[in-house]
Design a protein around this motif. Structure first.
Motif, PDB file in Angstrom:
ATOM      1  N   MET A   1     -16.227 -12.017  -1.137  1.00  0.00           N
ATOM      2  CA  MET A   1     -16.302 -11.217  -2.373  1.00  0.00           C
ATOM      3  C   MET A   1     -16.775  -9.790  -2.046  1.00  0.00           C
ATOM      4  O   MET A   1     -16.220  -8.804  -2.540  1.00  0.00           O
ATOM      5  CB  MET A   1     -17.296 -11.902  -3.323  1.00  0.00           C
ATOM      6  CG  MET A   1     -17.368 -11.328  -4.718  1.00  0.00           C
ATOM      7  SD  MET A   1     -15.936 -11.736  -5.729  1.00  0.00           S
ATOM      8  CE  MET A   1     -15.127 -10.137  -5.779  1.00  0.00           C
ATOM      9  N   TYR A   2     -17.794  -9.711  -1.191  1.00  0.00           N
ATOM     10  CA  TYR A   2     -18.324  -8.402  -0.777  1.00  0.00           C
ATOM     11  C   TYR A   2     -17.255  -7.612  -0.018  1.00  0.00           C
ATOM     12  O   TYR A   2     -17.060  -6.415  -0.239  1.00  0.00           O
ATOM     13  CB  TYR A   2     -19.571  -8.610   0.080  1.00  0.00           C
ATOM     14  CG  TYR A   2     -20.144  -7.348   0.699  1.00  0.00           C
ATOM     15  CD1 TYR A   2     -20.683  -6.342  -0.098  1.00  0.00           C
ATOM     16  CD2 TYR A   2     -20.143  -7.179   2.082  1.00  0.00           C
ATOM     17  CE1 TYR A   2     -21.213  -5.187   0.457  1.00  0.00           C
ATOM     18  CE2 TYR A   2     -20.677  -6.020   2.658  1.00  0.00           C
ATOM     19  CZ  TYR A   2     -21.202  -5.030   1.845  1.00  0.00           C
ATOM     20  OH  TYR A   2     -21.720  -3.882   2.401  1.00  0.00           O
ATOM     21  N   HIS A   3     -16.532  -8.305   0.862  1.00  0.00           N
ATOM     22  CA  HIS A   3     -15.471  -7.659   1.652  1.00  0.00           C
ATOM     23  C   HIS A   3     -14.364  -7.122   0.727  1.00  0.00           C
ATOM     24  O   HIS A   3     -13.828  -6.029   0.943  1.00  0.00           O
ATOM     25  CB  HIS A   3     -14.906  -8.664   2.667  1.00  0.00           C
ATOM     26  CG  HIS A   3     -13.846  -8.102   3.555  1.00  0.00           C
ATOM     27  ND1 HIS A   3     -14.081  -7.070   4.444  1.00  0.00           N
ATOM     28  CD2 HIS A   3     -12.522  -8.416   3.687  1.00  0.00           C
ATOM     29  CE1 HIS A   3     -12.948  -6.777   5.088  1.00  0.00           C
ATOM     30  NE2 HIS A   3     -12.004  -7.584   4.651  1.00  0.00           N
ATOM     31  N   ILE A   4     -14.042  -7.879  -0.328  1.00  0.00           N
ATOM     32  CA  ILE A   4     -13.032  -7.423  -1.303  1.00  0.00           C
ATOM     33  C   ILE A   4     -13.532  -6.152  -2.005  1.00  0.00           C
ATOM     34  O   ILE A   4     -12.794  -5.173  -2.147  1.00  0.00           O
ATOM     35  CB  ILE A   4     -12.716  -8.544  -2.324  1.00  0.00           C
ATOM     36  CG1 ILE A   4     -11.934  -9.695  -1.647  1.00  0.00           C
ATOM     37  CG2 ILE A   4     -11.917  -8.009  -3.514  1.00  0.00           C
ATOM     38  CD1 ILE A   4     -11.764 -10.950  -2.494  1.00  0.00           C
ATOM     39  N   CYS A   5     -14.803  -6.172  -2.423  1.00  0.00           N
ATOM     40  CA  CYS A   5     -15.371  -4.998  -3.123  1.00  0.00           C
ATOM     41  C   CYS A   5     -15.414  -3.773  -2.203  1.00  0.00           C
ATOM     42  O   CYS A   5     -15.099  -2.653  -2.616  1.00  0.00           O
ATOM     43  CB  CYS A   5     -16.779  -5.311  -3.644  1.00  0.00           C
ATOM     44  SG  CYS A   5     -16.794  -6.483  -5.009  1.00  0.00           S
ATOM     45  N   LYS A   6     -15.807  -3.983  -0.936  1.00  0.00           N
ATOM     46  CA  LYS A   6     -15.857  -2.870   0.037  1.00  0.00           C
ATOM     47  C   LYS A   6     -14.457  -2.315   0.288  1.00  0.00           C
ATOM     48  O   LYS A   6     -14.253  -1.108   0.353  1.00  0.00           O
ATOM     49  CB  LYS A   6     -16.454  -3.344   1.369  1.00  0.00           C
ATOM     50  CG  LYS A   6     -17.938  -3.574   1.370  1.00  0.00           C
ATOM     51  CD  LYS A   6     -18.763  -2.334   1.176  1.00  0.00           C
ATOM     52  CE  LYS A   6     -18.972  -1.547   2.448  1.00  0.00           C
ATOM     53  NZ  LYS A   6     -19.861  -0.383   2.173  1.00  0.00           N
ATOM     54  N   THR A   7     -13.490  -3.226   0.452  1.00  0.00           N
ATOM     55  CA  THR A   7     -12.108  -2.824   0.713  1.00  0.00           C
ATOM     56  C   THR A   7     -11.578  -1.979  -0.452  1.00  0.00           C
ATOM     57  O   THR A   7     -10.788  -1.050  -0.258  1.00  0.00           O
ATOM     58  CB  THR A   7     -11.215  -4.073   0.928  1.00  0.00           C
ATOM     59  OG1 THR A   7     -11.761  -4.839   2.004  1.00  0.00           O
ATOM     60  CG2 THR A   7      -9.781  -3.710   1.274  1.00  0.00           C
ATOM     61  N   ALA A   8     -12.039  -2.294  -1.663  1.00  0.00           N
ATOM     62  CA  ALA A   8     -11.598  -1.552  -2.856  1.00  0.00           C
ATOM     63  C   ALA A   8     -12.370  -0.244  -3.033  1.00  0.00           C
ATOM     64  O   ALA A   8     -12.143   0.487  -3.993  1.00  0.00           O
ATOM     65  CB  ALA A   8     -11.773  -2.429  -4.085  1.00  0.00           C
ATOM     66  N   GLY A   9     -13.316   0.020  -2.118  1.00  0.00           N
ATOM     67  CA  GLY A   9     -14.055   1.276  -2.186  1.00  0.00           C
ATOM     68  C   GLY A   9     -15.224   1.267  -3.164  1.00  0.00           C
ATOM     69  O   GLY A   9     -15.742   2.310  -3.557  1.00  0.00           O
ATOM     70  N   PHE A  10     -15.688   0.064  -3.561  1.00  0.00           N
ATOM     71  CA  PHE A  10     -16.829  -0.009  -4.475  1.00  0.00           C
ATOM     72  C   PHE A  10     -18.117   0.434  -3.772  1.00  0.00           C
ATOM     73  O   PHE A  10     -18.276   0.212  -2.569  1.00  0.00           O
ATOM     74  CB  PHE A  10     -17.039  -1.455  -4.960  1.00  0.00           C
ATOM     75  CG  PHE A  10     -16.172  -1.861  -6.121  1.00  0.00           C
ATOM     76  CD1 PHE A  10     -14.902  -1.336  -6.282  1.00  0.00           C
ATOM     77  CD2 PHE A  10     -16.635  -2.786  -7.060  1.00  0.00           C
ATOM     78  CE1 PHE A  10     -14.099  -1.719  -7.353  1.00  0.00           C
ATOM     79  CE2 PHE A  10     -15.833  -3.170  -8.120  1.00  0.00           C
ATOM     80  CZ  PHE A  10     -14.571  -2.649  -8.278  1.00  0.00           C
ATOM     81  N   ASP A  11     -19.037   1.034  -4.551  1.00  0.00           N
ATOM     82  CA  ASP A  11     -20.385   1.342  -4.064  1.00  0.00           C
ATOM     83  C   ASP A  11     -21.186   0.059  -4.268  1.00  0.00           C
ATOM     84  O   ASP A  11     -21.662  -0.218  -5.374  1.00  0.00           O
ATOM     85  CB  ASP A  11     -20.960   2.500  -4.892  1.00  0.00           C
ATOM     86  CG  ASP A  11     -22.414   2.780  -4.532  1.00  0.00           C
ATOM     87  OD1 ASP A  11     -22.752   2.715  -3.334  1.00  0.00           O
ATOM     88  OD2 ASP A  11     -23.212   3.050  -5.459  1.00  0.00           O
ATOM     89  N   CYS A  12     -21.287  -0.791  -3.215  1.00  0.00           N
ATOM     90  CA  CYS A  12     -21.838  -2.137  -3.427  1.00  0.00           C
ATOM     91  C   CYS A  12     -22.747  -2.567  -2.284  1.00  0.00           C
ATOM     92  O   CYS A  12     -22.724  -1.999  -1.193  1.00  0.00           O
ATOM     93  CB  CYS A  12     -20.703  -3.140  -3.588  1.00  0.00           C
ATOM     94  SG  CYS A  12     -19.600  -3.235  -2.166  1.00  0.00           S
ATOM     95  N   ALA A  13     -23.557  -3.586  -2.577  1.00  0.00           N
ATOM     96  CA  ALA A  13     -24.445  -4.153  -1.558  1.00  0.00           C
ATOM     97  C   ALA A  13     -24.365  -5.673  -1.614  1.00  0.00           C
ATOM     98  O   ALA A  13     -24.124  -6.261  -2.669  1.00  0.00           O
ATOM     99  CB  ALA A  13     -25.887  -3.705  -1.795  1.00  0.00           C
ATOM    100  N   LEU A  14     -24.575  -6.276  -0.456  1.00  0.00           N
ATOM    101  CA  LEU A  14     -24.585  -7.735  -0.310  1.00  0.00           C
ATOM    102  C   LEU A  14     -26.050  -8.169  -0.296  1.00  0.00           C
ATOM    103  O   LEU A  14     -26.811  -7.741   0.575  1.00  0.00           O
ATOM    104  CB  LEU A  14     -23.913  -8.074   1.023  1.00  0.00           C
ATOM    105  CG  LEU A  14     -23.774  -9.529   1.433  1.00  0.00           C
ATOM    106  CD1 LEU A  14     -22.859 -10.265   0.479  1.00  0.00           C
ATOM    107  CD2 LEU A  14     -23.192  -9.600   2.853  1.00  0.00           C
ATOM    108  N   VAL A  15     -26.477  -8.972  -1.268  1.00  0.00           N
ATOM    109  CA  VAL A  15     -27.912  -9.281  -1.402  1.00  0.00           C
ATOM    110  C   VAL A  15     -28.145 -10.757  -1.700  1.00  0.00           C
ATOM    111  O   VAL A  15     -27.209 -11.518  -1.897  1.00  0.00           O
ATOM    112  CB  VAL A  15     -28.559  -8.434  -2.535  1.00  0.00           C
ATOM    113  CG1 VAL A  15     -28.507  -6.951  -2.228  1.00  0.00           C
ATOM    114  CG2 VAL A  15     -27.904  -8.733  -3.889  1.00  0.00           C
ATOM    115  N   GLY A  16     -29.438 -11.115  -1.750  1.00  0.00           N
ATOM    116  CA  GLY A  16     -29.814 -12.466  -2.166  1.00  0.00           C
ATOM    117  C   GLY A  16     -30.063 -13.361  -0.983  1.00  0.00           C
ATOM    118  O   GLY A  16     -30.554 -12.950   0.059  1.00  0.00           O
TER     119      GLY A  16
END
Length: 446
Positions: A122-137
């Motif tokens: 899910m994180y890889h999909i968001c990064k690939t789409a250029g989202f400003d995101c972090a993998l947490v938890g």
């Protein structure tokens, strides 16, 4: 007067909460009954946060306005009982972090199996789409610390049942429940229902604007779904039936539909192999469509994702014998998925700290695929009892090196040695990563 926030446990989530709490003006105190890692000591000192190790000073704890309990501390802990008796509110790290997320959005993923793979994809999909995101938890970086030190517009969070136990307002915009099987029953009074209830809490605060993605083929999820009044938009995924909304796989083709958006992809293009990973890929692809990521980006992400360490990780092939590290399989269901994907005769390395395991679900696969079982744990009686009539060879070992040598001895060219323990690792190793690393090291030394 600033509110007093007491934190039990000075690990990743405890220290992250302390940093965010300090930043938001709380009077913070961190207490750990054991030793505190040097890197965490340094972080606490850097922010001027009061802490103690190897003890719990009750007068400094029971005067709290609020307590953040680290996920590893059980309810039956005596100190926790005293905190509850005094009526002090107890929260989890994700609950505390949620208060300060601002306008950012959360994709939360839980489940007994597949949650780490699904979260990472899910994180890889968001990064690939250029989202400003972090993998947490649960996956390694504290949600609270991320908000304190480097806030993002999107958070992809892996969430354990223990973290969900102490939420009150936490609400992910997209919730994914991969499946539910018996795990951690030692923490839930050996009542499966208590554990199921924890998992469903991921959706309890969701509204009509949110999405709830779940597996329509998972009998436990489907049996309990009706018992909860979930308000969010349901998006089931299935390998067995076509669904008008959600995801399904038919004739090797994945179809994902959310509202009017539809995407299709051939399963041969997934980098993740095995049936269970087709479910994980459907779940993450659905997550991608719900947050408005273009189909082309999801397709690229699914084709470029690299699998995780300790999760069906190929290590090496030595004299025709393939070695696979699935140390992250800490419950029986994970091991079932691993065995189900095996296509060669298998020597299975099994065992560790038993969490109330029922091994009977493995019986058919072990009869069909496993030549020998190498037990790796301090107490292997239950494994011997379970499989004494199903395999001809079973031995006990007390280290990764011994286990690898024994397995290699039993293997012939064309066989696979699979470390998929179905148990926690704390009897002989620090954690499942340490167990996997020692296994890989032992394979390299053959």
């Amino acid at each position: 007067m600033s509110k007093r926030l007491v934190i039990l446990g000075a690990g990743e989530s405890g220290v992250g909460t302390a940093i965010l709490g300090r930043q938001k003006g709380y009077d913070v105190f961190v207490s750990d009954g054991g030793a505190v890692k040097e890197k965490y000591q340094e972080e606490l000192n850097k922010y001027g946060i009061a802490w103690e190790a190897n003890q719990h000073t009750e007068e400094k704890i029971l005067n709290a306005d609020e307590v953040m309990k680290s996920p590893g501390i059980p309810e039956k802990n005596e100190l926790v009982k005293k905190i509850r008796k005094k009526g002090i509110p107890v929260i989890s790290e994700i609950e505390f972090a949620y208060r300060y997320k601002g306008n950012s959005k959360i994709i939360g993923i839980t489940g007994s199996n597949g949650k780490t793979t699904t979260t990472s994809l899910m994180y890889h999909i968001c990064k690939t789409a250029g989202f400003d995101c972090a993998l947490v938890g649960n996956i390694g970086y504290s949600f609270a610390k991320q908000i304190a030190e480097d806030p993002k517009e999107w958070y992809v969070a892996e969430i354990s049942s223990f973290q969900l136990d102490d939420i009150h307002t936490f609400r992910p915009d997209v919730a994914i429940l991969t499946n539910i099987s018996e795990d951690h029953l030692d923490r839930y009074d050996y009542r499966f229902e208590n554990y199921i209830h924890s998992k469903f809490r991921i959706a309890e605060n969701q509204t009509e604007q949110d999405y709830f993605i779940y597996c329509a083929d998972d009998p436990v999820t489907m049996q309990y779904l009706e018992k909860y009044s979930i308000k969010s938009n349901p998006l089931p995924f299935s390998m067995s039936k076509e669904l008008p909304q959600g995801g399904f796989i038919r004739n090797g083709q994945m179809t994902v539909t959310v509202d009017d958006e539809r995407m299709q992809m051939n399963v041969n293009d997934f980098t993740l192999k095995g049936k269970h990973n087709q479910n994980n890929t459907m779940a993450a692809s659905l997550g991608g469509v719900t947050v408005g990521i273009r189909k082309e980006k999801i397709r690229v992400a699914v084709q470029t994702f690299e699998s995780l360490a300790h999760r069906m990780e190929p290590v090496s092939t030595i004299r025709g014998v393939e070695f696979i590290n699935d140390s992250k399989a800490t419950n029986v269901n994970s091991t079932w998925y691993a065995l189900e994907s095996m296509e060669r005769p298998t020597i299975l390395i099994l065992g560790g700290v038993d969490k109330g395991n029922d091994y009977s679900i493995l019986t058919d696969l072990i009869r069909e695929k496993v030549k020998a079982i190498v037990c790796l744990g301090t107490d292997n009686r239950k494994i011997h009892e379970a499989f004494k009539n199903d395999v001809q060879l079973m031995v006990n070992t007390a280290s990764a090196e011994e286990a690898v040598k024994a397995a290699f001895h039993f293997a012939s060219p064309g066989d696979t040695v699979l470390l998929s323990p179905a148990c926690a690792s704390f009897d002989l190793f620090k954690n499942y990563e340490d167990r996997g690393d020692q296994f890989k090291q032992a394979v390299r030394e053959l």
